[in-house]
Design an enzyme around this catalytic site. Structure first.
Site, PDB file in Angstrom:
ATOM      1  N   SER A 148       8.655  14.864 -49.301  1.00 24.17           N
ATOM      2  CA  SER A 148       9.454  16.099 -49.317  1.00 24.17           C
ATOM      3  C   SER A 148       8.542  17.221 -48.863  1.00 24.17           C
ATOM      4  O   SER A 148       7.310  17.108 -48.974  1.00 24.17           O
ATOM      5  CB  SER A 148       9.924  16.378 -50.741  1.00 24.17           C
ATOM      6  OG  SER A 148      10.442  17.690 -50.838  1.00 24.17           O
ATOM      7  N   TYR A 163       7.854  16.816 -59.774  1.00 25.61           N
ATOM      8  CA  TYR A 163       8.396  16.410 -58.469  1.00 25.61           C
ATOM      9  C   TYR A 163       7.391  16.735 -57.363  1.00 25.61           C
ATOM     10  O   TYR A 163       7.080  15.892 -56.522  1.00 25.61           O
ATOM     11  CB  TYR A 163       9.718  17.145 -58.221  1.00 25.61           C
ATOM     12  CG  TYR A 163      10.439  16.743 -56.949  1.00 25.61           C
ATOM     13  CD1 TYR A 163      11.230  15.594 -56.906  1.00 25.61           C
ATOM     14  CD2 TYR A 163      10.338  17.507 -55.786  1.00 25.61           C
ATOM     15  CE1 TYR A 163      11.898  15.223 -55.738  1.00 25.61           C
ATOM     16  CE2 TYR A 163      11.000  17.143 -54.620  1.00 25.61           C
ATOM     17  CZ  TYR A 163      11.788  16.000 -54.602  1.00 25.61           C
ATOM     18  OH  TYR A 163      12.443  15.634 -53.441  1.00 25.61           O
TER      19      TYR A 163
HETATM   20  N1  NAD Z   1      18.176  16.211 -51.195  1.00 26.51           N
HETATM   21  C1  NAD Z   1      17.131  16.923 -50.817  1.00 26.51           C
HETATM   22  O1  NAD Z   1      17.204  18.144 -50.582  1.00 26.51           O
HETATM   23  C2  NAD Z   1      15.797  16.253 -50.626  1.00 26.51           C
HETATM   24  C3  NAD Z   1      14.778  16.957 -49.997  1.00 26.51           C
HETATM   25  C4  NAD Z   1      13.548  16.337 -49.801  1.00 26.51           C
HETATM   26  C5  NAD Z   1      13.352  15.041 -50.228  1.00 26.51           C
HETATM   27  N2  NAD Z   1      14.353  14.368 -50.841  1.00 26.51           N
HETATM   28  C6  NAD Z   1      14.065  12.992 -51.275  1.00 26.51           C
HETATM   29  O2  NAD Z   1      14.958  12.110 -50.607  1.00 26.51           O
HETATM   30  C7  NAD Z   1      15.208  10.972 -51.421  1.00 26.51           C
HETATM   31  C8  NAD Z   1      16.704  10.779 -51.572  1.00 26.51           C
HETATM   32  O3  NAD Z   1      17.248  11.944 -52.150  1.00 26.51           O
HETATM   33  P1  NAD Z   1      18.817  12.204 -52.260  1.00 26.51           P
HETATM   34  O4  NAD Z   1      19.005  13.662 -52.219  1.00 26.51           O
HETATM   35  O5  NAD Z   1      19.555  11.341 -51.295  1.00 26.51           O
HETATM   36  O6  NAD Z   1      19.070  11.696 -53.778  1.00 26.51           O
HETATM   37  P2  NAD Z   1      20.347  11.033 -54.463  1.00 26.51           P
HETATM   38  O7  NAD Z   1      20.223  11.339 -55.906  1.00 26.51           O
HETATM   39  O8  NAD Z   1      21.612  11.419 -53.746  1.00 26.51           O
HETATM   40  O9  NAD Z   1      20.109   9.455 -54.220  1.00 26.51           O
HETATM   41  C9  NAD Z   1      19.029   8.786 -54.821  1.00 26.51           C
HETATM   42  C10 NAD Z   1      19.327   7.284 -54.863  1.00 26.51           C
HETATM   43  O10 NAD Z   1      18.210   6.643 -55.505  1.00 26.51           O
HETATM   44  C11 NAD Z   1      18.707   5.681 -56.439  1.00 26.51           C
HETATM   45  N3  NAD Z   1      17.722   5.455 -57.500  1.00 26.51           N
HETATM   46  C12 NAD Z   1      17.357   6.302 -58.501  1.00 26.51           C
HETATM   47  N4  NAD Z   1      16.446   5.731 -59.317  1.00 26.51           N
HETATM   48  C13 NAD Z   1      16.213   4.480 -58.805  1.00 26.51           C
HETATM   49  C14 NAD Z   1      15.373   3.395 -59.200  1.00 26.51           C
HETATM   50  N5  NAD Z   1      14.588   3.469 -60.289  1.00 26.51           N
HETATM   51  N6  NAD Z   1      15.376   2.269 -58.454  1.00 26.51           N
HETATM   52  C15 NAD Z   1      16.179   2.167 -57.360  1.00 26.51           C
HETATM   53  N7  NAD Z   1      17.010   3.155 -56.952  1.00 26.51           N
HETATM   54  C16 NAD Z   1      17.025   4.300 -57.663  1.00 26.51           C
HETATM   55  C17 NAD Z   1      19.997   6.301 -56.960  1.00 26.51           C
HETATM   56  O11 NAD Z   1      20.852   5.329 -57.561  1.00 26.51           O
HETATM   57  C18 NAD Z   1      20.576   6.935 -55.687  1.00 26.51           C
HETATM   58  O12 NAD Z   1      21.378   6.024 -54.969  1.00 26.51           O
HETATM   59  C19 NAD Z   1      14.471  11.220 -52.737  1.00 26.51           C
HETATM   60  O13 NAD Z   1      13.211  10.585 -52.700  1.00 26.51           O
HETATM   61  C20 NAD Z   1      14.300  12.727 -52.746  1.00 26.51           C
HETATM   62  O14 NAD Z   1      13.217  13.154 -53.532  1.00 26.51           O
HETATM   63  C21 NAD Z   1      15.570  14.937 -51.048  1.00 26.51           C
END
Ligand code: NAD
Length: 259
Positions: A148, A163
């Site tokens: 991120s 985080y």
């Molecule tokens: N949304 C944002 O703005 C953003 C920005 C930068 C980075 N990210 C990163 O992108 C990635 C995805 O984020 P998102 O926004 O799609 O999140 P989200 O919450 O929509 O999806 C996360 C997924 O991970 C799964 N998950 C959670 N714990 C788990 C575990 N222990 N084992 C297996 N699966 C598990 C959940 O069931 C879900 O399907 C994350 O690593 C997040 O930190 C997100």
């Protein structure tokens, strides 16, 4: 070879953790559209199954769901055994599963601290180790870690030290694994997205107000990213188009970290 052919993932097998929804789902969609078979390794089996049906119908590719908790080595090893048993190989891994807990450092319970580090950082190591072994044996593969921009800058005004620390850890782990595994032709890179509109951040965008205004004022493009806007970088890193890229961090953040 024509440059467009280098993006072709026909006959590839890609594992995406946390691909039941959000960014993982969007990146998985890009890979199947480019011809890859897919494994969704997510703790939410029900949602993952719905996503698998959708992606299979759209692409005609094989999509396997393996209920997986990335923090548990047994669960991950079982997933990898299943995938190798079924497909015989793994070409691409996207370590995408992640969570955020917004709490002030002085008030955060140690359990919550461990939870974030466990999923976001330890999980990336556990899955990379298991699939890295397969890729080393195969003499090739591409690992893409979803960090991120929070691994590079500190977001404000929300508090999220666990985080930020976990995502900075993912960047250093990416570089370390890239260094160790370059000789095996296993490439390891990281994507560092900015504010994206997904389930993880939906609650903030729905409440909007001062905090979202602050975020958008710090984003030169003035808007959050959409999940599908990570499809291009995911496909680039998964494919031969990025054959000389390893140990790199790709920020996709509407200009946030350029400010
Ligand atoms: N949304 C944002 O703005 C953003 C920005 C930068 C980075 N990210 C990163 O992108 C990635 C995805 O984020 P998102 O926004 O799609 O999140 P989200 O919450 O929509 O999806 C996360 C997924 O991970 C799964 N998950 C959670 N714990 C788990 C575990 N222990 N084992 C297996 N699966 C598990 C959940 O069931 C879900 O399907 C994350 O690593 C997040 O930190 C997100």
């Amino acid at each position: 070879m024509n440059i467009l052919d280098k993006f072709n993932l026909n006959d590839h097998v890609s594992v995406v953790t946390g691909a039941a929804r959000g960014l993982g789902k969007a990146m998985a969609e890009a890979l199947v559209q480019a011809g890859s078979n897919l494994v969704i390794a997510d703790i939410d089996y029900e949602e993952a199954t719905k996503t698998a049906k959708k992606l299979m119908k759209e692409s005609g590719k094989e999509v396997l769901v393996v209920g997986t908790d990335v923090t548990k080595e047994d669960s991950v090893n079982n997933m990898v055994d299943n995938v190798v048993g079924h497909f015989g190989k793994i070409d691409v891994l996207i370590n995408n599963a992640g969570i955020v807990i917004n709490e002030k450092a002085e008030e955060m319970s140690i359990e919550n601290w461990y939870k974030v580090i466990d999923i976001n950082l330890n999980g990336v190591f556990i899955v990379s180790k298991a699939i890295g072994k397969v890729m080393i044996r195969q003499k090739g593969g591409s690992i893409i870690n979803v960090s991120s921009m929070s691994g590079i800058i500190v977001n404000t005004p929300q508090c999220q030290s666990s985080y930020n620390a976990s995502k900075a850890g993912v960047i250093m782990l990416t570089k370390s694994l890239a260094m160790e595994w370059a000789k095996h032709n296993v490439r390891v890179n990281a994507i560092a997205p900015g504010y994206m509109k997904t389930e993880l951040t939906k609650k903030f965008f729905e409440n909007s107000g001062e905090m979202v205004d602050m975020w958008m004022n710090s984003t030169p493009m003035g808007r959050p990213g959409l999940p599908e806007e990570l499809g291009g970088i995911a496909l680039y890193l998964a494919s031969d188009a990025s054959s000389f890229a390893t140990g790199s961090v790709f920020t996709i953040d509407g200009g946030y970290t350029a400010l």
